[in-house]
Write a protein that holds these residues in place. Sequence first.
Motif, PDB file in Angstrom:
ATOM      1  N   ASN A 194       0.875  -1.169   0.000  1.00 21.96           N
ATOM      2  CA  ASN A 194       0.000   0.000   0.000  1.00 21.96           C
ATOM      3  C   ASN A 194       0.915   1.222   0.000  1.00 21.96           C
ATOM      4  O   ASN A 194       1.535   1.533   1.014  1.00 21.96           O
ATOM      5  N   LEU A 195       1.017   1.911  -1.151  1.00 23.61           N
ATOM      6  CA  LEU A 195       2.034   2.934  -1.338  1.00 23.61           C
ATOM      7  C   LEU A 195       1.423   4.271  -1.747  1.00 23.61           C
ATOM      8  O   LEU A 195       0.450   4.296  -2.504  1.00 23.61           O
ATOM      9  N   PRO A 196       2.015   5.380  -1.288  1.00 18.51           N
ATOM     10  CA  PRO A 196       1.612   6.679  -1.843  1.00 18.51           C
ATOM     11  C   PRO A 196       1.891   6.696  -3.339  1.00 18.51           C
ATOM     12  O   PRO A 196       2.897   6.134  -3.798  1.00 18.51           O
ATOM     13  N   THR A 197       1.026   7.332  -4.101  1.00 20.02           N
ATOM     14  CA  THR A 197       1.185   7.346  -5.555  1.00 20.02           C
ATOM     15  C   THR A 197       2.541   7.920  -5.968  1.00 20.02           C
ATOM     16  O   THR A 197       3.193   7.400  -6.874  1.00 20.02           O
ATOM     17  N   ILE A 349       0.377  13.378   1.485  1.00 21.19           N
ATOM     18  CA  ILE A 349      -0.201  13.976   2.687  1.00 21.19           C
ATOM     19  C   ILE A 349      -0.828  15.316   2.335  1.00 21.19           C
ATOM     20  O   ILE A 349      -0.209  16.140   1.658  1.00 21.19           O
ATOM     21  N   ARG A 350      -2.053  15.543   2.803  1.00 25.77           N
ATOM     22  CA  ARG A 350      -2.762  16.769   2.495  1.00 25.77           C
ATOM     23  C   ARG A 350      -2.127  17.947   3.228  1.00 25.77           C
ATOM     24  O   ARG A 350      -1.929  17.901   4.450  1.00 25.77           O
ATOM     25  N   VAL A 351      -1.812  18.996   2.483  1.00 26.24           N
ATOM     26  CA  VAL A 351      -1.129  20.171   3.030  1.00 26.24           C
ATOM     27  C   VAL A 351      -1.889  21.425   2.629  1.00 26.24           C
ATOM     28  O   VAL A 351      -2.248  21.601   1.469  1.00 26.24           O
ATOM     29  N   ASP A 352      -2.135  22.311   3.594  1.00 31.25           N
ATOM     30  CA  ASP A 352      -2.719  23.622   3.312  1.00 31.25           C
ATOM     31  C   ASP A 352      -1.590  24.641   3.391  1.00 31.25           C
ATOM     32  O   ASP A 352      -1.029  24.873   4.472  1.00 31.25           O
ATOM     33  N   PRO A 353      -1.199  25.257   2.249  1.00 31.56           N
ATOM     34  CA  PRO A 353      -0.111  26.245   2.278  1.00 31.56           C
ATOM     35  C   PRO A 353      -0.344  27.369   3.275  1.00 31.56           C
ATOM     36  O   PRO A 353       0.604  27.980   3.763  1.00 31.56           O
ATOM     37  N   GLY A 354      -1.618  27.636   3.596  1.00 28.31           N
ATOM     38  CA  GLY A 354      -1.921  28.684   4.561  1.00 28.31           C
ATOM     39  C   GLY A 354      -1.320  28.408   5.928  1.00 28.31           C
ATOM     40  O   GLY A 354      -0.957  29.335   6.662  1.00 28.31           O
ATOM     41  N   GLU A 355      -1.215  27.128   6.303  1.00 27.89           N
ATOM     42  CA  GLU A 355      -0.607  26.797   7.593  1.00 27.89           C
ATOM     43  C   GLU A 355       0.863  27.197   7.607  1.00 27.89           C
ATOM     44  O   GLU A 355       1.379  27.713   8.601  1.00 27.89           O
TER      45      GLU A 355
END
Length: 443
Positions: A194-197, A349-355
């Motif tokens: 099970n791998l990240p794309t 991994i989901r990242v919000d540049p605002g953070e």
Amino acid sequence: MAAHARVAPLRPAIVHNGIPVSYGQLAANLGAVRRRLGPRPGTVTVDARHDPATIAALLGIWAAGGAYCPLDPAFPPARREAMRRAVAEPGDAAGDEDGLAYILFTSGSTGAPKPVATPCAAIETVAPALAELFGLTAADRVLQFASLNWDTCFEEIVPTLLAGAAVVLADDAHSGSFPRLLRAVERDEVSVLNLPTAFWHELVRHLAATGHGLPASVRLVVIGGEAVAPARLAEWSGLPGTRGVRLLNTYGCTETTLITHAAELPGDGAPIGRALPHVRERIEADGELLIGGPALARGYLGRPAETAERFVERDGERWFRTGDLVSRRGDGLLVHEGRRDRQVKIRGIRVDPGEIEARLAEHPGVRGAAVVASVRGGQTSLTAYVVTTHETGDLADIAAFVRTHLPGHLVPARIEKVDALAYTASGKVDRSATAQAHEEALR
């Protein structure tokens, strides 16, 4: 898992660097954790590492009626402390700890990670669905590859143990070396990856360049987290050893509990897929995908406003707004058409540049910041453009500050100094124009 410990106590439940841990041993280990914690221990933070003790801690917490909250030992101390505070003082009843399975953190635009509260009922719904989707049997060995701080690890662990199969932990899988990874897969007779794309893309490149194939034990490769590159998919089809290996593209959000959609590849393109039986889906007028059903998280612990923004009611039902724009093909499968916000995927991994922008703004030498994602060579990376003060605006110091306060996947690959940020007519930072102006100035 308890049933397998009774019926087949000597069967391997975990294989750690080639050494088996039986179902009977695992049951004893989690039982010790449960007794140490006592009944209903609330949320329990765990230093999550790729070892049998972490899996025993996860299961022992659940057996005691508590909620698992992993903390990555590699995260900066300030980040770990912020996560501890977030689960220790939730501040409202929307994230009531009773009946929770785990709390994981996702990136948020405010500068603070958002704790997602997932109930036991959600994981109890999804685990058997994934065991069926993957076709797991007691003969399988599933590599535990994902960080134990991200929900993908539950896809690898829980359905595997539910099926009476073995979870494989191998240090070589995290060495950064494809040859060492493949040797570990072969040694431990791993049947499911099970791998990240993004990682799968690089693995395909490696196999194509070396002329090697997958170990013969592999029967299923699950990928997800980003769009599949057509070139890598074409290379995959021509690799030795992939004929007969099932390739499954998957989609899901932390807030919707693991996988919600899946599609068999290769096929016509690389769609998000079709909803699993327990999942309800709704496409809004603007194309945003909403997910409903019994596997939704309760919300963001201690964040009622953010919970209300993303968990909405439509026609008397509760839905999660994914932020993903989709369309439906003639065969019913969903295709990704972009985002309605600025979130991107870095290493799956989901990242919000605002953070990241909010954290940069806390540095005394930064007067303004804009973070932009770009794709080069099939890899998504982040660049931060900062306006600095003359007194304390040293880029090396700013970079060190970011590394001290943010985990690795949130640290920009580049930090560039600019004289000013670009703005839209409405007065908002125009991040694309800022990046374009800087690149033009370098020419």
